[in-house]
Write a protein that holds these residues in place. Structure first.
Motif, PDB file in Angstrom:
ATOM      1  N   LEU A  97       0.849  -1.196   0.000  1.00 28.87           N
ATOM      2  CA  LEU A  97       0.000   0.000   0.000  1.00 28.87           C
ATOM      3  C   LEU A  97       0.878   1.236   0.000  1.00 28.87           C
ATOM      4  O   LEU A  97       1.791   1.364   0.829  1.00 28.87           O
ATOM      5  CB  LEU A  97      -0.895   0.020   1.246  1.00 28.87           C
ATOM      6  N   VAL A  98       0.606   2.140  -0.918  1.00 29.62           N
ATOM      7  CA  VAL A  98       1.378   3.382  -1.038  1.00 29.62           C
ATOM      8  C   VAL A  98       0.394   4.553  -1.124  1.00 29.62           C
ATOM      9  O   VAL A  98      -0.749   4.371  -1.538  1.00 29.62           O
ATOM     10  CB  VAL A  98       2.275   3.359  -2.308  1.00 29.62           C
ATOM     11  N   PRO A  99       0.845   5.758  -0.743  1.00 32.71           N
ATOM     12  CA  PRO A  99      -0.101   6.886  -0.747  1.00 32.71           C
ATOM     13  C   PRO A  99      -0.436   7.436  -2.129  1.00 32.71           C
ATOM     14  O   PRO A  99      -1.515   8.005  -2.306  1.00 32.71           O
ATOM     15  CB  PRO A  99       0.598   7.960   0.095  1.00 32.71           C
ATOM     16  N   GLU A 102       2.212   7.906  -8.139  1.00 33.07           N
ATOM     17  CA  GLU A 102       3.623   8.081  -8.514  1.00 33.07           C
ATOM     18  C   GLU A 102       4.487   7.065  -7.771  1.00 33.07           C
ATOM     19  O   GLU A 102       5.350   6.422  -8.348  1.00 33.07           O
ATOM     20  CB  GLU A 102       4.118   9.495  -8.176  1.00 33.07           C
ATOM     21  N   LEU A 103       4.228   6.923  -6.470  1.00 31.51           N
ATOM     22  CA  LEU A 103       5.042   5.976  -5.704  1.00 31.51           C
ATOM     23  C   LEU A 103       4.753   4.544  -6.145  1.00 31.51           C
ATOM     24  O   LEU A 103       5.662   3.710  -6.212  1.00 31.51           O
ATOM     25  CB  LEU A 103       4.816   6.153  -4.198  1.00 31.51           C
ATOM     26  N   SER A 104       3.501   4.253  -6.483  1.00 27.53           N
ATOM     27  CA  SER A 104       3.199   2.887  -6.939  1.00 27.53           C
ATOM     28  C   SER A 104       3.988   2.576  -8.206  1.00 27.53           C
ATOM     29  O   SER A 104       4.454   1.453  -8.395  1.00 27.53           O
ATOM     30  CB  SER A 104       1.698   2.692  -7.157  1.00 27.53           C
ATOM     31  N   GLU A 105       4.169   3.586  -9.059  1.00 27.74           N
ATOM     32  CA  GLU A 105       4.952   3.355 -10.283  1.00 27.74           C
ATOM     33  C   GLU A 105       6.426   3.129  -9.966  1.00 27.74           C
ATOM     34  O   GLU A 105       7.063   2.250 -10.536  1.00 27.74           O
ATOM     35  CB  GLU A 105       4.771   4.526 -11.257  1.00 27.74           C
ATOM     36  N   GLN A 106       6.953   3.910  -9.026  1.00 30.95           N
ATOM     37  CA  GLN A 106       8.369   3.727  -8.650  1.00 30.95           C
ATOM     38  C   GLN A 106       8.606   2.351  -8.036  1.00 30.95           C
ATOM     39  O   GLN A 106       9.585   1.679  -8.360  1.00 30.95           O
ATOM     40  CB  GLN A 106       8.793   4.785  -7.631  1.00 30.95           C
ATOM     41  N   VAL A 107       7.718   1.964  -7.137  1.00 36.05           N
ATOM     42  CA  VAL A 107       7.895   0.661  -6.473  1.00 36.05           C
ATOM     43  C   VAL A 107       7.761  -0.471  -7.503  1.00 36.05           C
ATOM     44  O   VAL A 107       8.546  -1.429  -7.508  1.00 36.05           O
ATOM     45  CB  VAL A 107       6.871   0.487  -5.324  1.00 36.05           C
ATOM     46  N   ALA A 125       1.165  -6.757 -10.149  1.00 34.94           N
ATOM     47  CA  ALA A 125       0.071  -5.927 -10.665  1.00 34.94           C
ATOM     48  C   ALA A 125       0.051  -4.602  -9.928  1.00 34.94           C
ATOM     49  O   ALA A 125      -0.148  -4.566  -8.712  1.00 34.94           O
ATOM     50  CB  ALA A 125      -1.269  -6.635 -10.489  1.00 34.94           C
ATOM     51  N   ASN A 126       0.322  -3.543 -10.674  1.00 35.74           N
ATOM     52  CA  ASN A 126       0.152  -2.197 -10.127  1.00 35.74           C
ATOM     53  C   ASN A 126      -1.257  -1.742 -10.496  1.00 35.74           C
ATOM     54  O   ASN A 126      -1.543  -1.510 -11.668  1.00 35.74           O
ATOM     55  CB  ASN A 126       1.209  -1.271 -10.735  1.00 35.74           C
ATOM     56  N   VAL A 127      -2.127  -1.642  -9.514  1.00 34.37           N
ATOM     57  CA  VAL A 127      -3.523  -1.287  -9.808  1.00 34.37           C
ATOM     58  C   VAL A 127      -3.888   0.086  -9.238  1.00 34.37           C
ATOM     59  O   VAL A 127      -5.056   0.394  -9.047  1.00 34.37           O
ATOM     60  CB  VAL A 127      -4.510  -2.384  -9.322  1.00 34.37           C
ATOM     61  N   ALA A 128      -2.867   0.902  -8.995  1.00 29.46           N
ATOM     62  CA  ALA A 128      -3.119   2.229  -8.417  1.00 29.46           C
ATOM     63  C   ALA A 128      -3.695   3.191  -9.437  1.00 29.46           C
ATOM     64  O   ALA A 128      -4.322   4.180  -9.075  1.00 29.46           O
ATOM     65  CB  ALA A 128      -1.830   2.795  -7.830  1.00 29.46           C
ATOM     66  N   ILE A 148       0.381  -3.888  -6.003  1.00 32.04           N
ATOM     67  CA  ILE A 148       0.836  -2.579  -5.541  1.00 32.04           C
ATOM     68  C   ILE A 148      -0.326  -1.628  -5.783  1.00 32.04           C
ATOM     69  O   ILE A 148      -0.858  -1.553  -6.899  1.00 32.04           O
ATOM     70  CB  ILE A 148       2.083  -2.106  -6.331  1.00 32.04           C
ATOM     71  N   SER A 149      -0.737  -0.891  -4.736  1.00 34.00           N
ATOM     72  CA  SER A 149      -1.931  -0.064  -4.907  1.00 34.00           C
ATOM     73  C   SER A 149      -2.028   1.004  -3.827  1.00 34.00           C
ATOM     74  O   SER A 149      -1.325   0.948  -2.819  1.00 34.00           O
ATOM     75  CB  SER A 149      -3.178  -0.957  -4.862  1.00 34.00           C
ATOM     76  N   THR A 150      -2.924   1.948  -4.054  1.00 37.14           N
ATOM     77  CA  THR A 150      -3.291   2.881  -2.989  1.00 37.14           C
ATOM     78  C   THR A 150      -4.405   2.221  -2.157  1.00 37.14           C
ATOM     79  O   THR A 150      -5.087   1.312  -2.632  1.00 37.14           O
ATOM     80  CB  THR A 150      -3.840   4.188  -3.595  1.00 37.14           C
ATOM     81  N   PRO A 151      -4.609   2.705  -0.928  1.00 40.03           N
ATOM     82  CA  PRO A 151      -5.685   2.120  -0.116  1.00 40.03           C
ATOM     83  C   PRO A 151      -7.064   2.254  -0.767  1.00 40.03           C
ATOM     84  O   PRO A 151      -7.858   1.302  -0.723  1.00 40.03           O
ATOM     85  CB  PRO A 151      -5.604   2.915   1.191  1.00 40.03           C
ATOM     86  N   SER A 152      -7.348   3.388  -1.402  1.00 39.18           N
ATOM     87  CA  SER A 152      -8.702   3.556  -1.949  1.00 39.18           C
ATOM     88  C   SER A 152      -8.955   2.579  -3.096  1.00 39.18           C
ATOM     89  O   SER A 152     -10.010   1.940  -3.160  1.00 39.18           O
ATOM     90  CB  SER A 152      -8.941   5.004  -2.389  1.00 39.18           C
ATOM     91  N   ARG A 153      -7.987   2.431  -3.982  1.00 38.80           N
ATOM     92  CA  ARG A 153      -8.129   1.459  -5.073  1.00 38.80           C
ATOM     93  C   ARG A 153      -8.247   0.037  -4.515  1.00 38.80           C
ATOM     94  O   ARG A 153      -9.038  -0.783  -4.986  1.00 38.80           O
ATOM     95  CB  ARG A 153      -6.905   1.526  -5.988  1.00 38.80           C
ATOM     96  N   THR A 154      -7.413  -0.255  -3.518  1.00 40.79           N
ATOM     97  CA  THR A 154      -7.438  -1.602  -2.929  1.00 40.79           C
ATOM     98  C   THR A 154      -8.822  -1.920  -2.378  1.00 40.79           C
ATOM     99  O   THR A 154      -9.383  -2.991  -2.650  1.00 40.79           O
ATOM    100  CB  THR A 154      -6.396  -1.694  -1.786  1.00 40.79           C
TER     101      THR A 154
END
Ligand code: ADP
Ligand code: MG
Length: 235
Positions: A97-99, A102-107, A125-128, A148-154
């Motif tokens: 979980l990332v905020p 942009e960070l999801s793409e880097q990770v 799977a980056n689903v952010a 890899i995702s943000t909390p809201s997408r997750t």
């Protein structure tokens, strides 16, 4: 020179060869990662022992690899003990979980490099970001090992049942000091408060600073964690 001070001069990644798969070591060499930074040298063995971890280390100290390396290793080890055609797993093994997108793409970019020699074994799977309907289909079809995702997408994908965490092994919250203030507070509470997570899983919180938000997340996510507080310049 602050960067150099956080590098553990006593060890190299090859001195982790008893802990890490040769395919990971090869990828690290390709990336030019010769020596672990301090947070990496402390977190990787503890993570592989199964400990929950709260790591506070300054920006630029290498926290991404500190959690990505052990989770990739754990998946490779878990798959090595399965029969070759075992397709039973339909739930993500790792959730990062990332905020921000942009960070999801880097990770995700870092992880792609790390799994370069085992990409058939580890599906990411980056689903952010991206169209929800497309990502939903991809989650169901690809059965990713690492999401890899943000909390809201997750939360959205959990609610629509495109994503299951029923057999999750590891949960990581990166930038734990920022994630609640990015408007993810309620989503995180619903992820932890719902029936989505299994009873037992390993968690890591990665943060540049210790804040009340990190304490809140610690209460939600961690069980008897190893606490790594690495001061600037400490080695
Ligand atoms: P943090 O998340 O702590 O801010 P990052 O994980 O983004 O730090 O890493 C900062 C930079 O240092 C990145 O460019 C990364 O590629 C590099 N880096 C991290 N660990 C190592 C290492 N062991 N050897 C060489 N470069 C590294
Ligand atoms: Mg970071």
């Amino acid at each position: 020179m602050a960067e150099a001070r956080l590098v553990d001069q006593k060890s190299t990644f090859s001195s982790f060869s008893h802990l890490l798969d040769a395919r990971i070591l090869r990828a690290l060499a390709d990336m030019g990662f010769a020596r672990p930074t301090l947070v990496q040298s402390k977190a990787i063995p503890l993570a592989l022992e199964g400990r929950d971890i709260l790591a506070r280390a300054r920006t630029g100290s290498g926290k991404t690899a500190a959690y990505c390396i052990p989770v990739v290793q754990k998946i490779l080890s878990a798959k090595a003990s399965l029969p070759p055609d075992d397709d039973a797993h339909t739930s993500a093994r790792v959730l990062i979980l990332v905020p921000t997108r942009e960070l999801s793409e880097q990770v995700t970019a870092y992880l792609r490099g790390l799994v370069a020699y085992c990409e058939k074994n580890i599906v990411l799977a980056n689903v952010a970001s991206g169209a929800t309907s497309h990502l939903q289909r991809a989650l169901l079809a690809d059965k990713p090992d690492i999401v890899i995702s943000t909390p809201s997408r997750t939360l959205g994908f959990l609610q629509s049942k495109a994503l299951s965490l029923a057999s999750l092994d590891s949960l990581i919250i990166d930038e734990a000091d920022l994630i609640l203030s990015y408007g993810h507070d309620e989503d995180i509470r619903q992820i932890f408060g719902g029936e989505y997570l299994p009873k037992v899983y390993q968690s890591f919180l990665m943060s540049a600073t210790m804040t009340d938000d990190v304490e809140t997340l610690k209460g939600l996510a961690l069980r008897n964690p190893a606490i790594l507080k690495l001061e600037e310049g400490e080695d």
